[in-house]
Design a protein around this motif. Structure first.
Motif, PDB file in Angstrom:
ATOM      1  N   LYS A  60      40.455  43.723  46.574  1.00  0.00           N
ATOM      2  CA  LYS A  60      41.921  43.609  46.567  1.00  0.00           C
ATOM      3  C   LYS A  60      42.514  43.300  45.194  1.00  0.00           C
ATOM      4  N   LYS A  61      41.927  42.301  44.524  1.00  0.00           N
ATOM      5  CA  LYS A  61      42.485  41.868  43.241  1.00  0.00           C
ATOM      6  C   LYS A  61      42.445  43.013  42.213  1.00  0.00           C
TER       7      LYS A  61
ATOM      8  N   GLU B 120      45.006  45.723  42.985  1.00  0.00           N
ATOM      9  CA  GLU B 120      46.359  45.355  42.545  1.00  0.00           C
ATOM     10  C   GLU B 120      46.513  45.577  41.048  1.00  0.00           C
ATOM     11  N   GLU B 121      45.475  45.221  40.341  1.00  0.00           N
ATOM     12  CA  GLU B 121      45.503  45.352  38.882  1.00  0.00           C
ATOM     13  C   GLU B 121      45.586  46.823  38.471  1.00  0.00           C
TER      14      GLU B 121
END
Ligand code: ATP
Length: 279
Positions: A110-111, A114-115
């Motif tokens: 997820k992280k 997003e990036e």
């Protein structure tokens, strides 16, 4: 420079009905170099989209071979991103959500997703619009999201089928310049279809002109423009004018041929009708 895509002796025949077939592409030979911006132009119905579908692996050639990095294309894959004329965004997902969706399917955490989404939205000039839904975005913005989404998979090749055709002239010009900037920044190999001669000459390092019915490669024109930076008025550069005229002349011959074909078809149709009526 190495060859990224090699198209050799490609034919595509559609079966219209049990007895009739239609040759859309005939004996196509074309090489696209690694990192090249290649544009395809041709009269309506000459087979541009059919060729792009083959490159995307959405359909298979009837005969011949298409190699990507020396390996045959067997189907769609993440090494090729496709951008169509219509934006094809999920209406229920935000700009960021649309980009993240495919990355999620790819298993990107997820992280990181997003990036990546933020990076590519910034690359297409949409920082601050991450949480907007497609209906809250203009046509140009939607197409920017579509481009960002294709780039987010980090494909080696970007296949673009008239991506700016539905946009107004001003937005189209802005996105053309943006695309050149992105291309220079990312080094992607781009195959771009357009009806616009100006667009073809402005964007392409080479422009492949196709014939009408059946679609063949008539000629590949080199566009030897030194710089495409937005500050200069490239369209009044003598080299731009000369190459534009060359592409225009090649295309005009094909458009006239296509019109002649349609007229003859109509004439034969009328005659056949007459025979049927009086026979
Ligand atoms: N699935 C199909 N079955 C039968 N004929 C098809 C099929 N797909 C495309 N064709 C025909 O093949 C030809 C080439 O179509 P294609 O869409 O590739 O042309 P194009 O150059 O992209 O046209 P345009 O510039 O108008 O978008 C057309 O005559 C079309 O009618």
């Amino acid at each position: 420079m190495s060859v990224k895509i090699r198209i050799s002796q490609v034919n595509k025949v559609f079966q219209v009905n049990r007895t009739e077939s239609f040759t859309a592409l005939q004996d196509i030979h074309l090489e696209v170099r690694t990192g090249e911006f290649m544009v395809l132009v041709g009269p309506s119905g000459c087979g541009k989209s059919t060729l792009l579908d083959l490159l995307g692996g959405l359909t298979k050639p009837t005969s011949g071979e298409i190699l990507l990095d020396g390996r045959p294309i067997t189907g769609p894959a993440l090494d090729r991103g496709i951008v169509f004329q219509q934006y094809a965004l999920f209406p229920w997902k935000t700009a960021k959500g649309n980009i993240e969706f495919g990355l999620e399917a790819k298993g990107v955490p997820k992280k990181e997703r997003e990036e990546i989404a933020r990076t590519y939205l910034s690359l297409v000039g949409l920082t601050g619009f991450e949480d907007r839904y497609p209906h809250e975005l203009s046509g140009g913005m939607k197409q920017r999201v579509a481009i960002a989404r294709s780039l987010a998979y980090d494909p080696e090749v970007l296949l673009m089928d008239e991506p700016f055709a539905a946009l107004d002239a001003q937005t189209r010009e802005t996105l053309q310049t943006e695309l050149l900037r992105i291309w220079e920044q990312t080094g992607k190999t781009i195959v771009f279809i357009t009806h616009g001669i100006d667009e073809a000459v402005y964007l392409g390092q080479r422009v492949a002109v196709m014939t009408s019915r059946p679609g063949r490669i008539k000629q590949v024109v080199d566009i030897p423009l030194a710089s495409r930076s937005s500050e200069e008025d490239l369209r009044s550069d003598p080299e731009f004018i000369r190459t534009r005229h060359e592409v225009w002349s090649l295309l005009r011959e094909e458009v006239l041929r296509a019109q002649e074909y349609e007229k003859n078809k109509a004439r034969i149709g009328q005659k056949a009708k007459g025979v049927a009526l009086h026979g």
